[in-house]
Motif scaffolding. Structure first.
Motif, PDB file in Angstrom:
ATOM      1  N   LEU A   1     -54.340   8.755 -40.745  1.00  0.00           N
ATOM      2  CA  LEU A   1     -53.526   7.588 -41.075  1.00  0.00           C
ATOM      3  C   LEU A   1     -54.051   6.988 -42.365  1.00  0.00           C
ATOM      4  O   LEU A   1     -55.266   7.009 -42.622  1.00  0.00           O
ATOM      5  CB  LEU A   1     -53.615   6.538 -39.966  1.00  0.00           C
ATOM      6  CG  LEU A   1     -52.935   6.887 -38.650  1.00  0.00           C
ATOM      7  CD1 LEU A   1     -53.227   5.816 -37.612  1.00  0.00           C
ATOM      8  CD2 LEU A   1     -51.445   7.032 -38.843  1.00  0.00           C
TER       9      LEU A   1
ATOM     10  N   ASP B   1     -50.690   8.190 -31.432  1.00  0.00           N
ATOM     11  CA  ASP B   1     -49.964   7.904 -32.676  1.00  0.00           C
ATOM     12  C   ASP B   1     -48.639   8.664 -32.710  1.00  0.00           C
ATOM     13  O   ASP B   1     -47.604   8.116 -33.088  1.00  0.00           O
ATOM     14  CB  ASP B   1     -50.801   8.292 -33.894  1.00  0.00           C
ATOM     15  CG  ASP B   1     -52.108   7.537 -33.961  1.00  0.00           C
ATOM     16  OD1 ASP B   1     -52.078   6.297 -33.859  1.00  0.00           O
ATOM     17  OD2 ASP B   1     -53.152   8.186 -34.122  1.00  0.00           O
ATOM     18  N   ARG B   2     -48.675   9.917 -32.306  1.00  0.00           N
ATOM     19  CA  ARG B   2     -47.453  10.726 -32.301  1.00  0.00           C
ATOM     20  C   ARG B   2     -46.425  10.155 -31.322  1.00  0.00           C
ATOM     21  O   ARG B   2     -45.245  10.067 -31.629  1.00  0.00           O
ATOM     22  CB  ARG B   2     -47.786  12.173 -31.948  1.00  0.00           C
ATOM     23  CG  ARG B   2     -48.550  12.897 -33.039  1.00  0.00           C
ATOM     24  CD  ARG B   2     -48.866  14.337 -32.601  1.00  0.00           C
ATOM     25  NE  ARG B   2     -49.575  15.041 -33.634  1.00  0.00           N
ATOM     26  CZ  ARG B   2     -50.895  15.056 -33.782  1.00  0.00           C
ATOM     27  NH1 ARG B   2     -51.662  14.384 -32.946  1.00  0.00           N
ATOM     28  NH2 ARG B   2     -51.459  15.733 -34.755  1.00  0.00           N
TER      29      ARG B   2
ATOM     30  N   VAL C   1     -55.048  11.202 -36.935  1.00  0.00           N
ATOM     31  CA  VAL C   1     -53.851  10.977 -36.139  1.00  0.00           C
ATOM     32  C   VAL C   1     -54.062  11.629 -34.777  1.00  0.00           C
ATOM     33  O   VAL C   1     -54.473  12.778 -34.684  1.00  0.00           O
ATOM     34  CB  VAL C   1     -52.603  11.582 -36.829  1.00  0.00           C
ATOM     35  CG1 VAL C   1     -51.384  11.524 -35.927  1.00  0.00           C
ATOM     36  CG2 VAL C   1     -52.342  10.862 -38.138  1.00  0.00           C
TER      37      VAL C   1
ATOM     38  N   PHE D   1     -47.132  15.958 -38.818  1.00  0.00           N
ATOM     39  CA  PHE D   1     -47.872  14.726 -39.020  1.00  0.00           C
ATOM     40  C   PHE D   1     -49.043  14.986 -39.961  1.00  0.00           C
ATOM     41  O   PHE D   1     -49.623  16.069 -39.947  1.00  0.00           O
ATOM     42  CB  PHE D   1     -48.424  14.199 -37.685  1.00  0.00           C
ATOM     43  CG  PHE D   1     -47.355  13.671 -36.779  1.00  0.00           C
ATOM     44  CD1 PHE D   1     -47.001  12.335 -36.808  1.00  0.00           C
ATOM     45  CD2 PHE D   1     -46.693  14.507 -35.895  1.00  0.00           C
ATOM     46  CE1 PHE D   1     -46.014  11.840 -35.979  1.00  0.00           C
ATOM     47  CE2 PHE D   1     -45.706  14.022 -35.061  1.00  0.00           C
ATOM     48  CZ  PHE D   1     -45.367  12.685 -35.098  1.00  0.00           C
TER      49      PHE D   1
ATOM     50  N   TRP E   1     -50.448   4.106 -34.256  1.00  0.00           N
ATOM     51  CA  TRP E   1     -49.525   4.121 -35.387  1.00  0.00           C
ATOM     52  C   TRP E   1     -48.511   2.992 -35.279  1.00  0.00           C
ATOM     53  O   TRP E   1     -47.953   2.739 -34.221  1.00  0.00           O
ATOM     54  CB  TRP E   1     -48.788   5.453 -35.444  1.00  0.00           C
ATOM     55  CG  TRP E   1     -47.776   5.487 -36.531  1.00  0.00           C
ATOM     56  CD1 TRP E   1     -47.986   5.878 -37.807  1.00  0.00           C
ATOM     57  CD2 TRP E   1     -46.414   5.067 -36.462  1.00  0.00           C
ATOM     58  NE1 TRP E   1     -46.833   5.737 -38.536  1.00  0.00           N
ATOM     59  CE2 TRP E   1     -45.854   5.238 -37.731  1.00  0.00           C
ATOM     60  CE3 TRP E   1     -45.623   4.558 -35.461  1.00  0.00           C
ATOM     61  CZ2 TRP E   1     -44.543   4.932 -38.022  1.00  0.00           C
ATOM     62  CZ3 TRP E   1     -44.315   4.239 -35.743  1.00  0.00           C
ATOM     63  CH2 TRP E   1     -43.786   4.437 -37.017  1.00  0.00           C
TER      64      TRP E   1
END
Length: 141
Positions: free
Chosen positions: A62, A20-21, A16, A58, A85
């Motif tokens: 993934l 993605d965040r 991640v 998180f 993501w």
């Protein structure tokens, strides 16, 4: 039921990252009717994104599988995550006996199948969803 077969393919989970965040925070803001504004062209204020990210934990990676589907012939359609993501990734098609049949682009990920070789998927035009029906390629009919 009982386990019939375990399929394995050497696809490593992806770590991640910051993109993605941010994508997660933006999706949460949209889903909750988030604040309007401009922050890097994404429509969500930077302060709101930072506040959302600050309180979230998180996973380190993934998942390898994003979505599964099975067609009338028993083939398994396995969608992997996209580069960020929440975005669709490539779709691996595997026969019921475990034989690898190929990989399709993410925009070819069907959600429903017909016995006659048609497949329906959901496409987005901005925030508007539409159903697209296509005939599967000959090797996958």
């Amino acid at each position: 039921g009982r386990v019939q077969r375990v399929l394995r393919r050497a696809v490593a989970p992806r770590p991640v990252g910051d993109a993605d965040r941010r994508a997660y925070a933006e999706a949460r803001a949209r889903a909750s009717g988030g604040a309007q504004g401009v922050a890097g062209g994404n429509g969500v204020p930077a302060a709101a994104l930072q506040a959302q990210l600050a309180g979230r934990e998180f996973a380190a990676v993934l998942p390898v599988v994003q979505r599964l589907a099975v067609d009338p012939k028993g083939r398994i359609w396995i969608q992997r995550p996209g580069p960020v993501w929440g975005g669709p990734g490539p779709v691996d098609v595997v026969a019921a006996d475990g034989a690898y049949l190929g990989t399709l682009r993410s925009d070819d990920a069907p959600r429903a199948f017909s016995p006659g070789g048609l497949a329906a998927s959901i496409a987005r035009d901005g925030d508007v969803q539409r159903v697209v029906v296509r005939r599967l390629p000959a090797p996958l009919r």
